[in-house]
Scaffold this active site. Sequence first.
Site, PDB file in Angstrom:
ATOM      1  N   SER A 215     -43.247 -45.822   7.822  1.00  0.00           N
ATOM      2  CA  SER A 215     -43.428 -46.899   6.840  1.00  0.00           C
ATOM      3  C   SER A 215     -42.097 -47.201   6.154  1.00  0.00           C
ATOM      4  CB  SER A 215     -44.498 -46.493   5.829  1.00  0.00           C
ATOM      5  OG  SER A 215     -44.896 -47.605   5.057  1.00  0.00           O
ATOM      6  N   ASN A 216     -42.130 -47.856   5.024  1.00  0.00           N
ATOM      7  CA  ASN A 216     -40.901 -48.161   4.282  1.00  0.00           C
ATOM      8  C   ASN A 216     -41.195 -48.168   2.788  1.00  0.00           C
ATOM      9  OD1 ASN A 216     -41.682 -50.955   3.442  1.00  0.00           O
ATOM     10  ND2 ASN A 216     -41.833 -51.174   5.669  1.00  0.00           N
ATOM     11  N   ARG A 217     -40.192 -48.506   2.002  1.00  0.00           N
ATOM     12  CA  ARG A 217     -40.298 -48.341   0.545  1.00  0.00           C
ATOM     13  C   ARG A 217     -40.887 -49.545  -0.192  1.00  0.00           C
ATOM     14  NH1 ARG A 217     -37.212 -43.850  -0.553  1.00  0.00           N
ATOM     15  NH2 ARG A 217     -35.640 -43.363   1.020  1.00  0.00           N
TER      16      ARG A 217
END
Length: 427
Positions: A215-217
């Site tokens: 995933s990412n931030r």
Amino acid sequence: MVRTGSSGPTLIGMRIVLGVTGSIAAYKAVSLLRTLLREGAVVQVVMTPGATKFVAPLTFEVLSGHPVSTGVFEAHQEMKHLSLPEQADAIVIAPATANCLAKSALGLGDDLLSTMLLTSQCPVIIAPAMDGGMWMHPTVTEHVRTLRARGAIVVDPDEGLLASGKVGQGRLADEGTILAALQSALVPERDWHGHRVLISAGPTQEPIDPIRFISNRSSGKMGYALAEAAQARGAQVVLVSGPTALPVPQGIEIVSVATAEDMTKAMSLRLAWSTVVIMAAAVADFRPIQVASRKIKKQDQTDQTLALERTTDILAALSAQRTTQLLVGFAAETHDLIVHAKDKLIAKGLDLIVANDVTTAGAGFGSDQNAATLIDRQGTLTELPLMSKRAMAEAVLNKAQALLGVTASGQTSKPVAESVSTHRTAS
Ligand code: PMT
């Protein structure tokens, strides 16, 4: 009376009471006062006795051009607790202490400001500022809930460094956010009435096994701010959201998704319904080719190689399918911002791209603020310096609105424009 500027409607001739309470953030009310005056408002400042310990009333008096009222007793002869709210178009309390929130929630009136709130009929915008621990205290949460239920607009404080030296949520929200809240309370300009806006927000999660994912931030804040702004301006909004910790915005239909594939389906399904599509989501570009059905155990192998494949480029797919929809994308970049964003604008066939330099301090992923350059299909650049995500959302909507007409697909969006003007006439 009201005109639309680059970041929202102005406040020409509006009578605003600016309430200042005893917080270290009281000095920020001086700058807010100047901004309100610049926007054309007539501002009367009311200070609590505590506020006068932080900033001298004379400062507000000189800048506003009006005497500053402080005590309920000195103002009693003129019945200011009645006359000020009666004449005001809105009351803005910034900063509001925990004490101010408590008194307002409970209906106590022991100074001019709190007494005024008991007699006011106009919109009240409250921007709290306090220590992070105080803001999270259940009593304060309860008071905020009471005030909101009663119709007050409470602008959540920002996260960051607090006067105590600790980091937490308690900093007075930035001016852009307070101003946007005031503008939408005062000037419910419904210039997006008749539009159906499809917005994506947040990250996607691409599973590796039942408990791990790529995933990412992204926090979803940018996409949610866009959804709230579009809705406040009269649009019907569907928000396709990856997993976030944000509360569901009122009156907005949310479609919760997890993977890029889910998001592709959810967006494609609603493309025909929409008149404008805004992709603020940070979609994973790659996903594991194989998703293990059971947890991958570390003893199975010492090293692991994860084979990845491309996910669907949602924007490119929507661009290929669209008819009259206006397409807005984002570009999260760490270098060569404009070059990369322009490439994406062209490659994905967009009308507008928000070039987001995610290395700017305090902007981009997770933060409450953002900084970007808007690039439209003619290559025109519009700089948006560091501002709240809500203020940026308003600016993106303003620009998108200016582009409605002929889209980058070459097709005229006349049916959209017609439906808008019909609604405008009606409203
Ligand atoms: O969510 P926040 O914490 O508030 O942070 C906001 C943000 C930084 C996520 C937001 O402002 C932002 O920049 N969003 C786009 C992030 C991104 O994925 O950028 P990109 O340059 O990788 O993608 C370009 C565009 O293509 C984006 O509109 C993206 O949504 C879209 N895309 C990307 C990959 C993919 N498979 N399909 C897509 O449609």
